[in-house]
Structures are given as C-alpha cells and as structure tokens.
Design a protein around this motif. Structure first.
Motif, PDB file in Angstrom:
ATOM      1  N   LEU A 126      15.240  -3.214 -41.228  1.00 17.11           N
ATOM      2  CA  LEU A 126      14.742  -4.302 -40.386  1.00 17.11           C
ATOM      3  C   LEU A 126      14.799  -5.651 -41.069  1.00 17.11           C
ATOM      4  O   LEU A 126      14.658  -6.694 -40.430  1.00 17.11           O
ATOM      5  N   VAL A 127      14.978  -5.671 -42.378  1.00 18.99           N
ATOM      6  CA  VAL A 127      14.929  -6.891 -43.152  1.00 18.99           C
ATOM      7  C   VAL A 127      16.334  -7.454 -43.322  1.00 18.99           C
ATOM      8  O   VAL A 127      17.194  -6.817 -43.904  1.00 18.99           O
ATOM      9  N   GLU A 128      16.555  -8.638 -42.760  1.00 21.43           N
ATOM     10  CA  GLU A 128      17.858  -9.278 -42.877  1.00 21.43           C
ATOM     11  C   GLU A 128      17.760 -10.388 -43.906  1.00 21.43           C
ATOM     12  O   GLU A 128      16.936 -11.289 -43.793  1.00 21.43           O
ATOM     13  N   VAL A 129      18.579 -10.305 -44.929  1.00 20.29           N
ATOM     14  CA  VAL A 129      18.590 -11.305 -45.984  1.00 20.29           C
ATOM     15  C   VAL A 129      19.956 -11.950 -46.009  1.00 20.29           C
ATOM     16  O   VAL A 129      20.981 -11.273 -46.037  1.00 20.29           O
ATOM     17  N   ASN A 130      19.980 -13.278 -45.989  1.00 19.55           N
ATOM     18  CA  ASN A 130      21.230 -14.024 -46.001  1.00 19.55           C
ATOM     19  C   ASN A 130      21.929 -13.811 -47.335  1.00 19.55           C
ATOM     20  O   ASN A 130      21.349 -14.046 -48.388  1.00 19.55           O
TER      21      ASN A 130
ATOM     22  N   GLY B 152      13.418 -23.017 -40.297  1.00 18.82           N
ATOM     23  CA  GLY B 152      12.030 -23.417 -40.415  1.00 18.82           C
ATOM     24  C   GLY B 152      11.519 -23.130 -41.814  1.00 18.82           C
ATOM     25  O   GLY B 152      12.295 -22.819 -42.724  1.00 18.82           O
ATOM     26  N   VAL B 153      10.203 -23.185 -41.974  1.00 21.12           N
ATOM     27  CA  VAL B 153       9.593 -22.982 -43.281  1.00 21.12           C
ATOM     28  C   VAL B 153       8.303 -22.177 -43.100  1.00 21.12           C
ATOM     29  O   VAL B 153       7.602 -22.316 -42.096  1.00 21.12           O
ATOM     30  N   ILE B 154       8.017 -21.315 -44.067  1.00 24.78           N
ATOM     31  CA  ILE B 154       6.784 -20.527 -44.033  1.00 24.78           C
ATOM     32  C   ILE B 154       5.611 -21.427 -44.393  1.00 24.78           C
ATOM     33  O   ILE B 154       5.649 -22.145 -45.390  1.00 24.78           O
TER      34      ILE B 154
ATOM     35  N   GLU C 272      13.390 -10.584 -36.001  1.00 25.72           N
ATOM     36  CA  GLU C 272      14.198 -11.778 -35.778  1.00 25.72           C
ATOM     37  C   GLU C 272      14.072 -12.807 -36.903  1.00 25.72           C
ATOM     38  O   GLU C 272      14.236 -13.996 -36.685  1.00 25.72           O
ATOM     39  N   MET C 273      13.747 -12.330 -38.122  1.00 26.37           N
ATOM     40  CA  MET C 273      13.596 -13.224 -39.275  1.00 26.37           C
ATOM     41  C   MET C 273      14.800 -13.086 -40.199  1.00 26.37           C
ATOM     42  O   MET C 273      15.312 -11.988 -40.400  1.00 26.37           O
ATOM     43  N   GLU C 274      15.242 -14.205 -40.753  1.00 27.16           N
ATOM     44  CA  GLU C 274      16.309 -14.205 -41.742  1.00 27.16           C
ATOM     45  C   GLU C 274      15.805 -14.969 -42.963  1.00 27.16           C
ATOM     46  O   GLU C 274      15.308 -16.082 -42.844  1.00 27.16           O
ATOM     47  N   TYR C 275      15.944 -14.330 -44.124  1.00 24.12           N
ATOM     48  CA  TYR C 275      15.439 -14.896 -45.370  1.00 24.12           C
ATOM     49  C   TYR C 275      16.586 -15.246 -46.299  1.00 24.12           C
ATOM     50  O   TYR C 275      17.637 -14.617 -46.247  1.00 24.12           O
ATOM     51  N   PRO C 276      16.381 -16.213 -47.174  1.00 24.55           N
ATOM     52  CA  PRO C 276      17.447 -16.570 -48.118  1.00 24.55           C
ATOM     53  C   PRO C 276      17.682 -15.473 -49.151  1.00 24.55           C
ATOM     54  O   PRO C 276      16.810 -14.640 -49.407  1.00 24.55           O
TER      55      PRO C 276
ATOM     56  N   LEU D 159       8.865 -21.453 -48.287  1.00 22.11           N
ATOM     57  CA  LEU D 159      10.183 -20.815 -48.280  1.00 22.11           C
ATOM     58  C   LEU D 159      10.904 -21.115 -46.967  1.00 22.11           C
ATOM     59  O   LEU D 159      10.347 -20.928 -45.885  1.00 22.11           O
ATOM     60  N   GLY D 160      12.147 -21.558 -47.056  1.00 19.35           N
ATOM     61  CA  GLY D 160      12.958 -21.796 -45.867  1.00 19.35           C
ATOM     62  C   GLY D 160      13.418 -20.479 -45.262  1.00 19.35           C
ATOM     63  O   GLY D 160      13.843 -19.572 -45.978  1.00 19.35           O
ATOM     64  N   ILE D 161      13.324 -20.370 -43.946  1.00 15.93           N
ATOM     65  CA  ILE D 161      13.690 -19.141 -43.222  1.00 15.93           C
ATOM     66  C   ILE D 161      14.441 -19.514 -41.955  1.00 15.93           C
ATOM     67  O   ILE D 161      14.569 -20.690 -41.622  1.00 15.93           O
ATOM     68  N   LYS D 162      14.887 -18.498 -41.228  1.00 11.57           N
ATOM     69  CA  LYS D 162      15.372 -18.674 -39.864  1.00 11.57           C
ATOM     70  C   LYS D 162      14.660 -17.641 -39.008  1.00 11.57           C
ATOM     71  O   LYS D 162      14.540 -16.479 -39.391  1.00 11.57           O
TER      72      LYS D 162
END
Length: 135
Positions: free
Chosen positions: A129-133, A81-83, A109-113, A72-75
């Motif tokens: 705490l969970v940031e989702v694009n 980056g990628v998991i 500091e994680m951002e998920y699609p 999975l692509g993340i930031k």
C-alpha cells in the motif's frame, strides 16, 4: 487536526510561562499554590498532547514502515503538499493551494519521497500500500 492540537499545546506552554513570570506577585500563600498547581496542569496537558502526536507518528513508522515528519513534502491523489501533523494512522497535510489541512490515511493515495520508506515494518501486510517515489 494535530496541527491545531499542537498549537493548543504551545498555547498552554505559553500560558504556563506567563503565569510563572508573575508568580512572585501573588499576595497570599493560597494564590501562589493555586498558580503553581495551574502551571503544573498546563505543562502536563501540553506534554500529553505532544506525546499523543509522537505516538501517532511512531504508530505509522512501526505499522506501515514509513518514517514521516512534519514538513515532509508529499503528494496526495497526485497533488503536492506538506505534512503538518499526525492523528492515529492519519497524516495531516496542507496541499498546495489549500488554506486548510486535509486528513489522509498514511497509505491511501499518498506518495512519499525516496528515502521515506524504512523497509518492511513489523507488519508486512501493508507494504504493497505504500508508494514511494523512486525518481
């Protein structure tokens, strides 16, 4: 870390398959029994490693409401980056341009699609705490 551990599990499985392929060449009953015991140990070890990794993934899913997978692509801190694996509540990522993995907490500091968040999990205390694009 779990990417390296997973490759260890794959190496154990390969060794077990190789031993199984030459098992019929064992000359004595004792050699055959020792080889069969070692094959079983290798397979159990590999299965245990895979179970621990899957357990970490499920922990993240159940505790933080994130449905993550390897690839999975993340930031992380704005860097793409990628998991590549999981370890407890941590995510192993390979950030673009790096030749090593970075261990990141699933919510720090994680951002998920979009589509990664599966809704509030059983523990809604961490939803903020969970940031989702969303773009």
């Amino acid at each position: 870390m779990s990417a390296a551990i997973l490759s260890e599990a794959e190496a154990m499985e390969l060794q077990a398959r190789e031993m199984l392929a030459v098992l019929h060449h064992c000359t004595t009953w004792d050699e055959r029994m020792r080889a069969e015991d070692r094959i079983e140990e290798l397979r159990e070890g590999a299965a245990s490693i895979k179970t621990r990794i899957e357990s970490s993934r499920e922990h993240i899913r159940n505790y933080y409401g994130l449905d993550l997978r390897v690839g999975l692509g993340i930031k992380h801190e704005g860097r793409p980056g990628v998991i590549v694996g999981f370890a407890g509540q941590y995510v192993e990522v390979r950030l673009d341009g790096d030749d090593h993995t970075t261990t990141c907490h699933a919510t720090s500091e994680m951002e998920y699609p979009q589509g990664t968040h599966i809704g509030p999990g059983p523990d809604e205390r961490f939803a903020h705490l969970v940031e989702v694009n969303t773009a």
